[in-house]
Write a protein that holds these residues in place. Structure first.
Motif, PDB file in Angstrom:
ATOM      1  N   LEU A   6      14.671   8.605   0.507  1.00 37.88           N
ATOM      2  CA  LEU A   6      14.250   7.544  -0.518  1.00 37.88           C
ATOM      3  C   LEU A   6      12.653   7.982  -0.933  1.00 37.88           C
ATOM      4  CD1 LEU A   6      15.814   4.202   0.875  1.00 37.88           C
ATOM      5  CD2 LEU A   6      16.593   5.667  -1.036  1.00 37.88           C
ATOM      6  N   PRO A   7      11.768   8.224   0.008  1.00 34.02           N
ATOM      7  CA  PRO A   7      10.642   8.691  -0.323  1.00 34.02           C
ATOM      8  C   PRO A   7      10.621   9.832  -1.396  1.00 34.02           C
ATOM      9  CG  PRO A   7      10.477   7.889   1.956  1.00 34.02           C
ATOM     10  CD  PRO A   7      11.755   8.160   1.538  1.00 34.02           C
ATOM     11  N   PRO A  31       4.938  -5.469   8.599  1.00 38.01           N
ATOM     12  CA  PRO A  31       4.097  -4.312   8.061  1.00 38.01           C
ATOM     13  C   PRO A  31       5.009  -3.487   7.320  1.00 38.01           C
ATOM     14  CG  PRO A  31       4.671  -4.199  10.336  1.00 38.01           C
ATOM     15  CD  PRO A  31       5.310  -5.539   9.824  1.00 38.01           C
ATOM     16  N   GLY A  32       6.222  -4.020   6.638  1.00 40.66           N
ATOM     17  CA  GLY A  32       7.187  -3.186   6.021  1.00 40.66           C
ATOM     18  C   GLY A  32       6.776  -2.482   4.766  1.00 40.66           C
ATOM     19  N   LEU A  33       5.922  -3.283   3.893  1.00 40.34           N
ATOM     20  CA  LEU A  33       5.647  -2.494   2.361  1.00 40.34           C
ATOM     21  C   LEU A  33       4.474  -1.523   2.860  1.00 40.34           C
ATOM     22  CD1 LEU A  33       5.987  -2.819  -0.242  1.00 40.34           C
ATOM     23  CD2 LEU A  33       4.496  -4.699  -0.511  1.00 40.34           C
ATOM     24  N   ALA A  37       4.870   2.220   1.697  1.00 43.63           N
ATOM     25  CA  ALA A  37       3.783   2.679   0.710  1.00 43.63           C
ATOM     26  C   ALA A  37       3.438   4.095   1.410  1.00 43.63           C
ATOM     27  CB  ALA A  37       2.822   1.985   0.605  1.00 43.63           C
ATOM     28  N   GLY A  38       3.275   4.331   2.597  1.00 41.15           N
ATOM     29  CA  GLY A  38       2.562   5.251   3.461  1.00 41.15           C
ATOM     30  C   GLY A  38       3.680   6.515   3.373  1.00 41.15           C
ATOM     31  N   THR A  49       0.648   5.937  -8.628  1.00 43.08           N
ATOM     32  CA  THR A  49       2.181   5.614  -8.886  1.00 43.08           C
ATOM     33  C   THR A  49       2.721   4.570  -7.681  1.00 43.08           C
ATOM     34  OG1 THR A  49       2.343   7.715  -9.836  1.00 43.08           O
ATOM     35  CG2 THR A  49       4.411   6.624  -9.130  1.00 43.08           C
ATOM     36  N   THR A  50       2.462   5.027  -6.282  1.00 37.53           N
ATOM     37  CA  THR A  50       2.674   4.084  -5.272  1.00 37.53           C
ATOM     38  C   THR A  50       2.116   2.726  -5.599  1.00 37.53           C
ATOM     39  OG1 THR A  50       2.872   5.952  -3.744  1.00 37.53           O
ATOM     40  CG2 THR A  50       2.900   3.961  -2.793  1.00 37.53           C
ATOM     41  N   GLU A  51       0.973   2.544  -5.921  1.00 34.38           N
ATOM     42  CA  GLU A  51       0.487   1.279  -6.136  1.00 34.38           C
ATOM     43  C   GLU A  51       1.076   0.451  -7.341  1.00 34.38           C
ATOM     44  OE1 GLU A  51      -3.692   1.649  -6.304  1.00 34.38           O
ATOM     45  OE2 GLU A  51      -4.270   1.793  -4.254  1.00 34.38           O
TER      46      GLU A  51
END
Length: 85
Positions: A6-7, A31-33, A37-38, A49-51
């Motif tokens: 997925l990433p 802490p999933g989000l 993101a990490g 883009t991640t933000e």
């Protein structure tokens, strides 16, 4: 959440300028989000883009971009101020 396809897929979608959203898998308050993101960052998705994918991009894809996803007049917001990254 785990490292895997997925990433890497998110990185490819972003490169193709496809609308992108990153979520926590429905785990509210966990802490999933930040973890997701990490993982995306580790797979080469740039920070901006991640933000965008966890804020405005997610709101837009859910049809809520008119009131969520941005710190702006007329938008709902819950803010947390931290000292470091």
């Amino acid at each position: 959440l785990r490292a895997g396809p997925l990433p890497a897929l998110a990185r490819r979608l972003a490169a193709a300028r496809t609308p992108l959203a990153v979520g926590s898998g429905g785990v509210a308050g966990a802490p999933g989000l930040p973890f997701a993101a990490g993982l995306h960052g580790q797979q080469g998705l740039d920070r901006a883009t991640t933000e965008a994918a966890i804020t405005a991009g997610a709101a837009e894809l859910l049809g809520l971009g008119g009131r969520l996803g941005r710190v702006a007049v007329g938008h709902d917001a819950d803010l947390v101020v931290v000292e470091d990254d």
